[in-house]
Write a protein that holds these residues in place. Structure first.
Motif, PDB file in Angstrom:
ATOM      1  N   PHE A 131       0.919  -1.127   0.158  1.00 37.90           N
ATOM      2  CA  PHE A 131       0.092  -0.031  -0.032  1.00 37.90           C
ATOM      3  C   PHE A 131       0.793   1.315   0.018  1.00 37.90           C
ATOM      4  O   PHE A 131       0.609   2.286  -0.640  1.00 37.90           O
ATOM      5  CB  PHE A 131      -0.930  -0.348   1.447  1.00 37.90           C
ATOM      6  CG  PHE A 131      -1.999  -1.035   1.162  1.00 37.90           C
ATOM      7  CD1 PHE A 131      -2.971  -0.752   0.192  1.00 37.90           C
ATOM      8  CD2 PHE A 131      -2.342  -2.354   1.631  1.00 37.90           C
ATOM      9  CE1 PHE A 131      -4.378  -1.715   0.232  1.00 37.90           C
ATOM     10  CE2 PHE A 131      -3.106  -3.008   1.726  1.00 37.90           C
ATOM     11  CZ  PHE A 131      -4.115  -2.984   0.731  1.00 37.90           C
ATOM     12  N   ILE A 132       1.834   0.935   0.715  1.00 36.49           N
ATOM     13  CA  ILE A 132       2.826   2.503   0.752  1.00 36.49           C
ATOM     14  C   ILE A 132       3.382   2.673  -0.636  1.00 36.49           C
ATOM     15  O   ILE A 132       3.456   3.812  -1.203  1.00 36.49           O
ATOM     16  CB  ILE A 132       3.968   2.253   1.649  1.00 36.49           C
ATOM     17  CG1 ILE A 132       3.512   2.103   3.255  1.00 36.49           C
ATOM     18  CG2 ILE A 132       5.237   3.414   1.711  1.00 36.49           C
ATOM     19  CD1 ILE A 132       4.581   1.734   4.231  1.00 36.49           C
ATOM     20  N   GLY A 133       3.743   1.489  -1.389  1.00 38.60           N
ATOM     21  CA  GLY A 133       4.145   1.647  -2.579  1.00 38.60           C
ATOM     22  C   GLY A 133       3.485   2.062  -3.568  1.00 38.60           C
ATOM     23  O   GLY A 133       3.623   2.838  -4.633  1.00 38.60           O
ATOM     24  N   PHE A 134       2.049   1.750  -3.553  1.00 30.12           N
ATOM     25  CA  PHE A 134       0.841   2.157  -4.222  1.00 30.12           C
ATOM     26  C   PHE A 134       0.510   3.583  -4.182  1.00 30.12           C
ATOM     27  O   PHE A 134       0.313   4.238  -5.100  1.00 30.12           O
ATOM     28  CB  PHE A 134      -0.339   1.455  -4.146  1.00 30.12           C
ATOM     29  CG  PHE A 134      -1.497   1.720  -4.884  1.00 30.12           C
ATOM     30  CD1 PHE A 134      -1.605   1.073  -6.237  1.00 30.12           C
ATOM     31  CD2 PHE A 134      -2.551   2.552  -4.388  1.00 30.12           C
ATOM     32  CE1 PHE A 134      -2.640   1.570  -7.109  1.00 30.12           C
ATOM     33  CE2 PHE A 134      -3.532   2.785  -5.146  1.00 30.12           C
ATOM     34  CZ  PHE A 134      -3.611   2.421  -6.734  1.00 30.12           C
ATOM     35  N   PHE A 135       0.453   4.201  -2.781  1.00 31.42           N
ATOM     36  CA  PHE A 135      -0.005   5.469  -2.760  1.00 31.42           C
ATOM     37  C   PHE A 135       1.167   6.556  -2.803  1.00 31.42           C
ATOM     38  O   PHE A 135       0.841   7.571  -2.840  1.00 31.42           O
ATOM     39  CB  PHE A 135      -0.487   5.476  -1.372  1.00 31.42           C
ATOM     40  CG  PHE A 135      -1.924   4.909  -1.385  1.00 31.42           C
ATOM     41  CD1 PHE A 135      -3.104   5.557  -2.111  1.00 31.42           C
ATOM     42  CD2 PHE A 135      -2.093   3.705  -0.496  1.00 31.42           C
ATOM     43  CE1 PHE A 135      -4.263   4.716  -2.027  1.00 31.42           C
ATOM     44  CE2 PHE A 135      -3.723   3.292  -0.569  1.00 31.42           C
ATOM     45  CZ  PHE A 135      -4.288   3.695  -1.249  1.00 31.42           C
ATOM     46  N   SER A 136       2.438   5.959  -2.704  1.00 34.23           N
ATOM     47  CA  SER A 136       3.582   6.956  -2.647  1.00 34.23           C
ATOM     48  C   SER A 136       4.323   6.891  -4.137  1.00 34.23           C
ATOM     49  O   SER A 136       5.240   7.495  -4.494  1.00 34.23           O
ATOM     50  CB  SER A 136       4.416   6.738  -1.738  1.00 34.23           C
ATOM     51  OG  SER A 136       5.194   5.455  -1.831  1.00 34.23           O
TER      52      SER A 136
END
Length: 166
Positions: free
Chosen positions: A70-75
């Motif tokens: 999720f961190i990779g997706f949103f950032s």
């Protein structure tokens, strides 16, 4: 310029080594934070201490494992402060929520011996309210173990992830 969703999903999958080793390191750090907190409270000799270490380790490891995509997706292709905010929010919520869920499952297993048979309406109410009270109890009593060392480690991990996810 908007990035296609396909590129975001491709960036959301972290390298396997970061995913697995990071989960073990983060879980170990969360167990260490618990140990420091219990040491400061002079409660390292409790009968439930090994179970608590396992709970905080597992919550941290699973929280990292779930939060990283999720961190990779949103950032993905965002500004540094956005990457930091995404890492801080998702890693803290993932770690806390996973640990609270594991606590609720253990809490539920203990009280299940006094609950109605599985599948009944009374059992459903008992399951929901026992789990909700366990999450509340963890929030009120278990969250204090994350302060101040857990927050400092969270800031450091979020800065590192923000720099890494350029």
């Amino acid at each position: 310029m908007r990035t296609p969703v396909r590129d975001r999903f491709a960036a959301a999958l972290p390298p396997v080594r970061l995913w697995l080793v990071g989960a073990l390191v983060w879980g170990t750090l969360m167990a260490t934070v618990l140990g420091l907190s219990l040491y400061g409270m002079e409660r390292l000799d409790g009968s439930h201490t090994p179970a608590l270490f396992g709970l905080y380790f597992s919550g941290g490891a699973i929280g990292w494992f779930l939060a990283l995509p999720f961190i990779g997706f949103f950032s993905f292709r965002r500004r540094p402060e956005t990457r930091f905010a995404a890492a801080f929010l998702l890693l803290s919520c993932g770690t806390f929520a996973t640990t609270a869920l594991l606590f609720a499952l253990q809490y539920r297993m203990f009280y299940a011996q006094w609950h109605a048979p599985f599948g009944t309406v009374i059992w459903a109410f008992q399951f929901v309210f026992t789990s909700a009270s366990a999450v509340y109890q963890f929030t009120a009593l278990g969250s204090r173990h994350y302060f101040p060392f857990g927050v400092a480690l969270l800031v450091a991990a979020s800065l590192w992830l923000a720099r890494r996810n350029r």
